[in-house]
Design a protein around this motif. Structure first.
Motif, PDB file in Angstrom:
ATOM      1  N   GLY A 134       0.661  -1.245  -0.378  1.00 50.14           N
ATOM      2  CA  GLY A 134      -0.471   0.240   0.545  1.00 50.14           C
ATOM      3  C   GLY A 134       0.650   1.812  -0.101  1.00 50.14           C
ATOM      4  O   GLY A 134       1.916   1.177   0.329  1.00 50.14           O
ATOM      5  N   GLU A 135       0.230   2.048   0.367  1.00 49.91           N
ATOM      6  CA  GLU A 135       1.205   3.960   0.332  1.00 49.91           C
ATOM      7  C   GLU A 135       1.300   4.034   1.673  1.00 49.91           C
ATOM      8  O   GLU A 135       2.768   4.149   1.712  1.00 49.91           O
ATOM      9  CB  GLU A 135       0.339   4.468  -0.476  1.00 49.91           C
ATOM     10  CG  GLU A 135       0.371   6.480  -0.232  1.00 49.91           C
ATOM     11  CD  GLU A 135      -0.962   7.094  -1.145  1.00 49.91           C
ATOM     12  OE1 GLU A 135      -1.122   6.334  -1.470  1.00 49.91           O
ATOM     13  OE2 GLU A 135      -0.544   8.153  -0.035  1.00 49.91           O
ATOM     14  N   ALA A 136       0.932   4.402   2.763  1.00 45.53           N
ATOM     15  CA  ALA A 136       1.449   4.905   4.170  1.00 45.53           C
ATOM     16  C   ALA A 136       0.171   4.843   5.015  1.00 45.53           C
ATOM     17  O   ALA A 136      -0.776   4.853   4.049  1.00 45.53           O
ATOM     18  CB  ALA A 136       1.549   5.997   3.126  1.00 45.53           C
ATOM     19  N   PRO A 137       0.534   4.748   6.371  1.00 46.79           N
ATOM     20  CA  PRO A 137      -0.664   4.785   7.206  1.00 46.79           C
ATOM     21  C   PRO A 137      -1.057   5.985   7.067  1.00 46.79           C
ATOM     22  O   PRO A 137      -0.720   6.700   6.939  1.00 46.79           O
ATOM     23  CB  PRO A 137       0.781   4.485   9.134  1.00 46.79           C
ATOM     24  CG  PRO A 137       2.180   4.310   7.728  1.00 46.79           C
ATOM     25  CD  PRO A 137       2.305   4.776   6.248  1.00 46.79           C
ATOM     26  N   GLY A 138      -2.472   5.520   7.534  1.00 42.82           N
ATOM     27  CA  GLY A 138      -3.585   6.913   7.865  1.00 42.82           C
ATOM     28  C   GLY A 138      -3.657   6.948   9.777  1.00 42.82           C
ATOM     29  O   GLY A 138      -2.399   6.291  10.208  1.00 42.82           O
ATOM     30  N   ASN A 165       3.246  -1.343   3.488  1.00 37.69           N
ATOM     31  CA  ASN A 165       3.861   0.288   3.189  1.00 37.69           C
ATOM     32  C   ASN A 165       5.161   0.304   2.367  1.00 37.69           C
ATOM     33  O   ASN A 165       5.531   0.273   3.013  1.00 37.69           O
ATOM     34  CB  ASN A 165       2.634   1.033   3.266  1.00 37.69           C
ATOM     35  CG  ASN A 165       1.402   1.095   3.959  1.00 37.69           C
ATOM     36  OD1 ASN A 165       0.917   1.293   2.984  1.00 37.69           O
ATOM     37  ND2 ASN A 165       0.935   1.078   5.209  1.00 37.69           N
TER      38      ASN A 165
HETATM   39  N1  URA Z   1      -3.533   2.861   3.226  1.00 32.89           N
HETATM   40  C1  URA Z   1      -2.130   2.377   2.691  1.00 32.89           C
HETATM   41  O1  URA Z   1      -1.853   2.662   1.995  1.00 32.89           O
HETATM   42  N2  URA Z   1      -1.804   2.074   3.684  1.00 32.89           N
HETATM   43  C2  URA Z   1      -2.174   1.330   5.240  1.00 32.89           C
HETATM   44  O2  URA Z   1      -1.836   1.103   5.793  1.00 32.89           O
HETATM   45  C3  URA Z   1      -3.648   2.285   5.839  1.00 32.89           C
HETATM   46  C4  URA Z   1      -4.522   3.152   4.769  1.00 32.89           C
END
Ligand code: URA
Length: 252
Positions: free
Chosen positions: A109-113, A149
């Motif tokens: 995925g991209e990044a933690p929210g 991520n």
């Molecule tokens: N979206 C993401 O890309 N990664 C996460 O861990 C949570 C939401």
């Protein structure tokens, strides 16, 4: 690091030292994960110097840098201590990744929210629930797969990651893929695809088409957060996941 240690050893030899105390307490006292140069002391240790050199060089290599890690357990502390970009200043937790370290399937995925930042786990918020549903629909569980991520720390207000942040974090995801060596990677959204591969693919153009990442089959698909906003795209993601299931030999 390796060269530094060899230089240090040569210097000590010139000074007349012939033996080293290589017990971990003496050699690495007070060090963080990133392995600053060891304190070397003269002792009455009678092990041959060559054996001592080999041991300290090996210790330096395994404790030296993310690049030399051979397990995720070794890599994780580097990420948890990381201050390579500005996101370190505002994070609550580093979200390293979770799941099966021998997984055939890895989601990137991209990044933690917000929720991930609080819990230190990837994909535990609303988008995460949808990802969990997708995994279940594939007849798998989160424990069967590995989830990580491309950015390990939450960007403030969930803004898009900056190019230098993606650059700083890229070695971690690339190393995670190298260590897990899955059969298939599914990238979720644009940032994940572009950062992992280092190429400026357009997600709408390549989604659903097999790509190659360092010899691993890579299936780009939409991010679950996009599906929450655009539910009609769920059928596209399901079509992509059926290709992944086919590749993994899972009947559907
Ligand atoms: N979206 C993401 O890309 N990664 C996460 O861990 C949570 C939401």
């Amino acid at each position: 690091m390796h060269d530094d240690v060899l230089r240090e050893l040569a210097y000590l030899r010139e000074l007349g030292f012939t033996h080293l105390d290589l017990t971990p307490k003496a050699a690495f006292a007070g060090q963080g994960h990133h392995g600053a140069a060891a304190t070397l002391e003269e002792t009455v240790d009678d092990r041959p110097a060559a054996e001592a050199e080999a041991r300290i060089a090996a210790a330096a290599i395994t404790s030296g840098s993310p690049a030399t890690c051979v397990t995720l357990g070794e890599l994780r502390p580097f990420a948890l201590d990381c201050t390579a970009c500005r996101l370190a200043a505002t994070r609550k937790n580093v979200v390293f990744g979770a799941g099966n370290e021998n997984a055939d399937l890895m989601f990137v995925g991209e990044a933690p929210g917000h929720d991930e930042d609080v819990q230190g786990e990837p994909f535990v918020g609303r988008a995460g629930q949808l990802l969990t549903d997708i995994i279940k629909a594939m007849k798998l569980t989160r424990d069967d797969v590995y989830i990580a991520n491309v950015i390990k720390c939450r960007p403030p207000e969930n803004r898009n990651p900056e190019p230098d942040e993606l650059e700083a974090c890229r070695p971690y995801i690339r190393k995670q893929v190298e260590l897990i060596r899955p059969k298939v990677i599914v990238t979720l959204g644009r940032f994940s695809l572009q950062s992992l591969t280092g190429r400026s693919y357009a997600i709408t153009a390549v989604r659903g088409n097999w790509l190659d990442y360092e010899g691993v089959r890579l299936m780009p698909t939409y991010h679950p957060a996009y599906l929450l906003r655009n539910p009609t795209a769920k059928k596209d993601v399901w079509s992509d996941m059926k290709k992944v299931m086919g590749e993994l030999g899972i009947a559907f």
